[in-house]
Design an enzyme around this catalytic site. Structure first.
Site, mmCIF file in Angstrom:
data_model
loop_
_atom_site.group_PDB
_atom_site.id
_atom_site.type_symbol
_atom_site.label_atom_id
_atom_site.label_comp_id
_atom_site.label_asym_id
_atom_site.label_seq_id
_atom_site.Cartn_x
_atom_site.Cartn_y
_atom_site.Cartn_z
ATOM 1 N N LYS A 31 31.789 82.985 60.669
ATOM 2 C CA LYS A 31 31.952 81.553 60.348
ATOM 3 C C LYS A 31 32.132 81.269 58.864
ATOM 4 O O LYS A 31 32.855 80.372 58.498
ATOM 5 C CB LYS A 31 30.773 80.758 60.894
ATOM 6 N N ARG A 80 14.981 74.506 63.427
ATOM 7 C CA ARG A 80 16.368 74.117 63.661
ATOM 8 C C ARG A 80 16.512 74.127 65.176
ATOM 9 O O ARG A 80 15.822 73.357 65.839
ATOM 10 C CB ARG A 80 17.372 75.016 62.933
HETATM 11 C C1 LIG Z 1 25.115 81.556 60.856
HETATM 12 C C2 LIG Z 1 24.236 82.077 61.899
HETATM 13 C C3 LIG Z 1 23.826 83.419 61.830
HETATM 14 C C4 LIG Z 1 24.217 84.348 60.696
HETATM 15 O O1 LIG Z 1 23.413 84.104 59.587
HETATM 16 P P1 LIG Z 1 23.573 84.958 58.227
HETATM 17 O O2 LIG Z 1 22.429 84.515 57.390
HETATM 18 O O3 LIG Z 1 24.890 84.613 57.647
HETATM 19 O O4 LIG Z 1 23.484 86.390 58.610
HETATM 20 C C5 LIG Z 1 23.018 83.898 62.851
HETATM 21 N N1 LIG Z 1 22.632 83.082 63.865
HETATM 22 C C6 LIG Z 1 23.000 81.795 63.954
HETATM 23 C C7 LIG Z 1 22.520 80.980 65.104
HETATM 24 C C8 LIG Z 1 23.807 81.255 62.971
HETATM 25 O O5 LIG Z 1 24.177 79.969 63.068
#
Ligand SMILES: *Cc1c(COP(=O)(O)O)cnc(C)c1O
Length: 351
Positions: free
Chosen positions: A35, A127
């Site tokens: 993302k 969250r």
């Molecule tokens: C963005 C995201 C991740 C990845 O997080 P990083 O800190 O970039 O490794 C993992 N799980 C969810 C639910 C996310 O939204």
């Protein structure tokens, strides 16, 4: 053509391979998270070539742009109104709402598919995820009755909103849920997803509880950084992506504007410190593309402010001598990678 991001594909591949090895050696599968770079196809292709276990993104628009042999995972909780696209373009989604899961079930029936879900549990980061223990059990009971949904597993997300650092104790709670659910329903949960790049330190210290068998990694791969403490990860590159900009003005000027100070372009009254005259530069990039505070110059110069399309630099302390037309390079943070890949004004070049 400037401004542009220079993307070093072999450095990305190196970081990815290191993270795959660390996790596979510890019996964890990896969801490579795309993302932050908006599922840039060149980087997605590296994930496919290196045969990651899953490719994951928070936005269905990104997942729609490619096909791959491994399962596609939607990380952000689906919108009910989006159920059709979620079922069509992802194999597994992270969920916490029964109403949404029912909508996915209905849509899966229509499309003649089975959609996998990972039920998210909130262990305190506040969250996404089910917070109340009883609700986890009652929700699973209802999910198991849905014919077109497969409960792939459970997961937790930490260090995202509340900044809660994953500890063995916190992750043990996820394993308690796993054990109780498997016992209650006589099922096996395939995926126990322990979190994101904030788990790397735990892993490296050998403190990841046995039973956590999946991790979702974005930042650690692209920036070479774990996110519990912000430490650089040994053997990883922190410069997979570099920002290259062009100077459109270089002039000596005062450090404090002349005249009565009112509001700036964003309706705020700015405050200035008088440092005498300085060598000031302007680069052709602005707030519309990136926050200047998230740029890390390679030279000993400083970004001191910006408007929509301009970033102003103090070049006084620079090692190099600058002229109009010269290039200025920056290392990046998570926030600046995110916004630069999102801006349609930033070109991408690869090496
Ligand atoms: C963005 C995201 C991740 C990845 O997080 P990083 O800190 O970039 O490794 C993992 N799980 C969810 C639910 C996310 O939204």
């Amino acid at each position: 053509m400037y401004p542009r991001v220079l993307i070093d594909k072999e450095k990305y591949r190196h970081n990815l391979k290191e993270m795959l090895k660390l996790n596979h050696d510890n019996n964890l599968t990896v969801m490579a998270v795309t993302k932050v770079f908006c599922a840039d196809i060149e980087l997605v292709n590296i994930c496919i070539e290196e045969n990651v276990d899953y490719i994951a993104d928070s936005r269905i628009e990104n997942l729609m742009t490619f096909t791959c042999p491994m399962p596609k995972v939607l990380l952000r909780l689906p919108m009910i109104s989006d159920a059709e696209r979620v079922v069509r373009h992802s194999d597994i989604s992270l969920n916490s709402e029964l109403e949404t899961i029912k909508a996915l079930d209905k849509e899966s029936e229509k499309q003649g598919k089975k959609h996998g879900i990972i039920l998210m549990i909130d262990l305190g980061d506040l969250r996404e995820g089910i917070f109340i223990e009883e609700d986890v059990y009652s929700t699973v009971e209802k999910i198991l009755k849905l014919e077109h949904i497969t409960l792939k597993g459970i997961g937790v997300n930490l260090t995202c909103y509340g900044g809660v650092i994953p500890t063995p104790e916190t992750l043990e709670k996820l394993l308690e849920y796993k054990n109780k659910l498997e016992e209650q329903h006589n099922i096996t949960l395939e995926i126990i997803s322990g979190g994101n790049s904030s788990n790397i330190e735990l892993l490296e210290q050998g403190n990841m509880p046995k039973g956590i068998n999946n991790i979702r990694l974005g930042e650690s791969i692209i920036l070479g950084r774990e996110t519990a403490y912000g430490n650089e990860i040994e053997n990883l590159y922190n410069d997979v992506v570099t920002l290259e900009t062009e100077l459109i003005e270089v002039k000596e000027k005062p450090s404090v504007p002349i005249g009565e100070i009112g509001m700036n372009a964003f309706g705020k009254v700015p405050i200035f410190k008088d440092k005498g005259n300085m060598l000031r530069g302007i680069i052709a990039i602005g707030k519309q593309d990136v926050e200047y505070t998230e740029l890390i110059p390679y030279d000993t110069i400083e970004a001191i402010g910006s408007s929509s399309d301009h970033i102003i630099l103090d070049l006084s302390g620079g090692y190099n001598i600058y002229n109009v037309g010269d290039e200025i390079l920056f290392k990046l943070t998570y926030a600046s990678v995110l916004s630069l890949f999102t801006s349609k004004y930033i070109k991408r070049v690869y090496k």
